[in-house]
Design an enzyme around this catalytic site. Structure first.
Site, PDB file in Angstrom:
ATOM      1  N   SER A 179       0.842  -1.202   0.000  1.00 21.37           N
ATOM      2  CA  SER A 179       0.000   0.000   0.000  1.00 21.37           C
ATOM      3  C   SER A 179       0.878   1.252   0.000  1.00 21.37           C
ATOM      4  CB  SER A 179      -0.945   0.014   1.212  1.00 21.37           C
ATOM      5  OG  SER A 179      -0.223  -0.193   2.409  1.00 21.37           O
TER       6      SER A 179
ATOM      7  N   GLU B 191      -9.227  -9.840   3.979  1.00 15.71           N
ATOM      8  CA  GLU B 191      -9.551  -8.440   3.648  1.00 15.71           C
ATOM      9  C   GLU B 191     -10.951  -8.319   3.059  1.00 15.71           C
ATOM     10  OE1 GLU B 191      -6.524  -6.112   1.732  1.00 15.71           O
ATOM     11  OE2 GLU B 191      -7.904  -4.457   1.359  1.00 15.71           O
TER      12      GLU B 191
ATOM     13  N   LYS C 148       4.514 -11.503   3.152  1.00 19.61           N
ATOM     14  CA  LYS C 148       3.075 -11.721   2.906  1.00 19.61           C
ATOM     15  C   LYS C 148       2.846 -11.741   1.405  1.00 19.61           C
ATOM     16  CE  LYS C 148      -0.155  -8.351   3.740  1.00 19.61           C
ATOM     17  NZ  LYS C 148      -0.724  -8.101   2.395  1.00 19.61           N
TER      18      LYS C 148
HETATM   19  O1  KIV Z   1      -0.524  -3.389   1.610  1.00 19.31           O
HETATM   20  C1  KIV Z   1      -1.197  -3.321   2.652  1.00 19.31           C
HETATM   21  O2  KIV Z   1      -1.197  -2.326   3.358  1.00 19.31           O
HETATM   22  C2  KIV Z   1      -1.977  -4.510   3.024  1.00 19.31           C
HETATM   23  C3  KIV Z   1      -2.913  -4.412   4.171  1.00 19.31           C
HETATM   24  C4  KIV Z   1      -3.869  -3.322   4.089  1.00 19.31           C
HETATM   25  C5  KIV Z   1      -3.510  -5.695   4.560  1.00 19.31           C
HETATM   26  O3  KIV Z   1      -1.844  -5.515   2.409  1.00 19.31           O
END
Ligand code: KIV
Length: 259
Positions: free
Chosen positions: A46, A181, A113
């Site tokens: 993000s 999510e 992740k």
């Molecule tokens: O990139 C991100 O901030 C995320 C979260 C909002 C779960 O993957």
């Protein structure tokens, strides 16, 4: 002080204590969030939106993630640092292992992740086999915005079945945690009850093992879209503009410096 590990996170779930996750993108965020005592700092892709000003997370590169994650690690001491794998960096198991390896070796972070369902279980398995903890991410997957949009997931029966299968396959592949999510709340609760690993919700209701939010959203820093499920704890954008304006007025008016 020792950092939180995946054992710490597992223990929080065992003890019934909620797991807290916030995104952080550089030294300053790492330092502030660590001082606040958050369990995990997610260096989310993000940052493509919040820091780099892109419309989606798709343009974010490995180099972006490495530079920002290393800064978060330098700013923090206690939180577990979880790093997003960028779009297209895990399309094959070989790519996944190589890129997850770089994210850990070149930043000092502890876990990665990746977004995707059971199709990505082989990549998760391979990364874990190589000694890197993996957090899975299902439901709304921002890297798949061009297929999913930003709609709530798990509404119809077929989607619910698929998401449950995804969660089980990713756990079976060795994921230590899973982000849910923008998912139907009852489905998120069902998946949480079904799994042994912790679930972290974002816009998926209260009945997950923990919650994650984007730091810019909770602090009121982002002037574009703020998701409706976000709770805003401050309006820092307003405060920053106010302070910058006061400085401009002081300099223009010869009030600062005083001599
Ligand atoms: O990139 C991100 O901030 C995320 C979260 C909002 C779960 O993957």
């Amino acid at each position: 002080m020792k950092r939180n590990t995946i054992r710490t996170i597992k223990k929080l779930k065992e003890d019934g204590e909620k797991i807290t996750v916030l995104t952080g993108y550089d030294y300053m965020w790492g330092n502030c969030l660590d001082n606040a005592g958050v369990d995990i700092i997610l260096v989310g892709d993000s940052l493509g939106n919040t820091v780099l000003g892109y419309d989606t997370t798709c343009p974010v590169t490995m180099e972006d993630m490495i530079r920002h994650s290393a800064a978060v690690v330098r700013g923090s001491e206690k939180a577990l640092i979880l790093i997003d794998m960028p779009f297209m960096s895990y399309v094959t198991s070989e790519d996944a292992v190589k890129n997850a390896g770089r994210l850990i070796a070149e930043t000092g972070g502890q876990a990665v992740k990746l977004e995707g369902g059971l199709e990505f279980a082989p990549m998760v398995r391979k990364i874990v086999e190589n000694g890197i903890p993996v957090c899975a991410h299902i439901g709304l997957r921002p890297q798949s915005v061009n297929i999913q949009g930003y709609n709530t997931q798990g509404i119809d029966y077929i989607d619910k079945i698929k998401l449950k299968e995804d969660a089980l396959a990713l756990q079976d592949a060795g994921a230590f945690m899973i982000v849910l999510e923008k998912m139907d709340f009852d489905l998120a609760a069902e998946i949480t009850d079904m799994l042994d690993i912790p679930t972290i919700g974002i816009g998926s209701g209260q009945r997950c093992d923990g919650q994650v939010l984007v730091i810019h959203d909770i602090l009121g820093l982002f002037d574009k879209f703020v998701p409706p499920f976000v709770k805003q704890y401050a309006n820092l954008r307003g405060e920053i503009i106010k302070a910058a304006k006061a400085y401009i007025d002081d300099v223009k008016g010869n009030v600062y410096p005083e001599k």
